[in-house]
Design an enzyme around this catalytic site. Sequence first.
Site: not given
Ligand code: M6R
Length: 609
Positions: A2, A27, A74, A98-99, A482, A486, A489, A505, A604
């Site tokens: 959060c 966040r 969140w 937050n936590g 990657e 993308k 998500e 495979h 994030k």
């Molecule tokens: O802040 P970080 O790079 O440690 O975050 C890692 C992942 O949570 C972050 O890369 C996540 O996979 C992204 N949403 C991908 O776009």
Amino acid sequence: MCGIVGYLGKGNTLDILMESLKRLEYRGYDSAGIAVFHKGRIEIRRCQGKIWDLECSLKGERLDGHLGIGHTRWATHGRPSEENAHPHKSGKVAVVHNGIIENYVTLKEVLIKEGRHFRSETDSEIIAHLIDKFIEEGLSFEEAVRKAMKKVKGSYALAILYEGAPDTLIAVRKESPLIVGIGKDECFVASDIPAILKYTRNMIFLEDEDIAVLSPRGVKITDLEGKKITRQPKEIQWDPVLAEKGGYKHFMLKEIHEQPRAVTDTIRGRISLNKGELFLEDIQLSAKTLKALKRIVIVACGTSWHAALIGKFILEELCRIPVEVDLGSEFRYRDPIMNKDTLLMLISQSGETADTLAALREGKKKQVKSLSICNVVDSSLARGSDGIIYTRAGPEIGVASTKAFTTQLIALYLFSLYLAQVQGKIKKEGIKELLKELVKLPRLMEEVLAGDHEIERIAKKYVNCRDFLYLARSINYPIALEGALKLKEISYIHAEGYPAGEMKHGPIALIDEDMPVMVLFTRDKTCEKVLGNIEEVKARSGKLIVVTTEKDKEVLRKADDIISIPKTNPLLTPAVFVIPLQLFAYHMAVLRGTDIDQPRNLAKSVTVE
Ligand code: M6R
């Protein structure tokens, strides 16, 4: 995951809280709330939904106090709802958190037996009850917070108000980030720098178990025993304009387009093209330590893990040192083997990812040296590591990581060359050649960005597809992962990334006329094999989108759609290949009308396990 904020000063508290919360929305964004001192009382407003919904629910209401806290959520404990939204209040105490409080069930049972009534399903509410209870028992606000913090187990960043102390805000943290901003006759609390960058550049980064008491008399920091601690504010150099959309429709698009600038900034001052030398002074690891290295372990999560996978290729090629890559969520649970010749590298945009921080702690337990690649200045990861290489991407607000990723690749490239230089594995001429390629990269990225309209056209053609397969080999295979991440998500389309050699495979069973396959093709030692995969896809009527550095007629004939990208040194190719995949995911998401900067269920920074 959060975001929390707090404000004390003569400014318009409500406006400042809302403005700061908007910058923390990345966040978490399933509910939001604020608490403001108004006419001697703590007034709370909260709702399910985004900050925008909260703003609408306030309907221009004026709460004109000079002290307040806010939260964007969140959900971890309890579904998104108004009751579960923060702030939580018990008696005269209001809290944003937050936590995760791990022992909340036991504490809650005791508090219920004592006659306390809980209104939410959250773990956070117990904090308000504990502090309120200790104040009722005769402790001061500050003493009550200290006592409560000794009772709770888990992670927390908290901003707390008490009706009996109308000029005091208490902030406290453990394993969740928290910053105190110092302005002129005002101070702020926030989970992250961009939230308050508009108001101040002077920030104090609280450490675990710091308690900061903010009042008109200034900021006092103590430990849990009440012992005074001095923490100097740091001046943050980030440009506040970078945290704005700057005319782009979404932060993600802006951040994709910022990549040439971010890469240039990450290289700046760290290389000498003429001399063929690298300067990574901020690395803070002695030449002796670096010379002695025999093995490297890289740990990261999500997109940063993809960067780590590419880092393995670059480091092994340039330094001939064995590199292992692990996921933060797995690493500490398998008692990893590390000794004094091992370097533990951590990669993270935020520097606050719980699993990556846990890997750092694991490294400390095993007494190995750590080096982090991180974007957020003075984040928990940056402060806890022995050495640090900052990526200079600037604030990344879009939940989908883009410019942080490409700058991580650059940092890995710079470090690999630096290590090769220190270990005498590469001649100056060799470094010069590779650096020459590196400095051309921003221009090549610009070229790819200029072809965006073609990528948008291709996205329109495939917008109704339900599944996607991404294939690549060797150093570009993590880009297939990657690209698929993308797409998943932000557009919510199911996508899988695979090393092309694995297609036979299993994934080949998925291919039919409804299955588009995105293939990354470049002339390297595996290209003949990738040509074979292309044939196999076509033989099964799969739709083929080829992203390629080549003008290869054979490939072009087979492809349904082609995205051409410029050639570069093979070690740098991933940084170019990834851009069309980011743009493709972006356009697919725009066409499908999803929430691009704040995709559902995501946040994030994943600051909880
Ligand atoms: O802040 P970080 O790079 O440690 O975050 C890692 C992942 O949570 C972050 O890369 C996540 O996979 C992204 N949403 C991908 O776009």
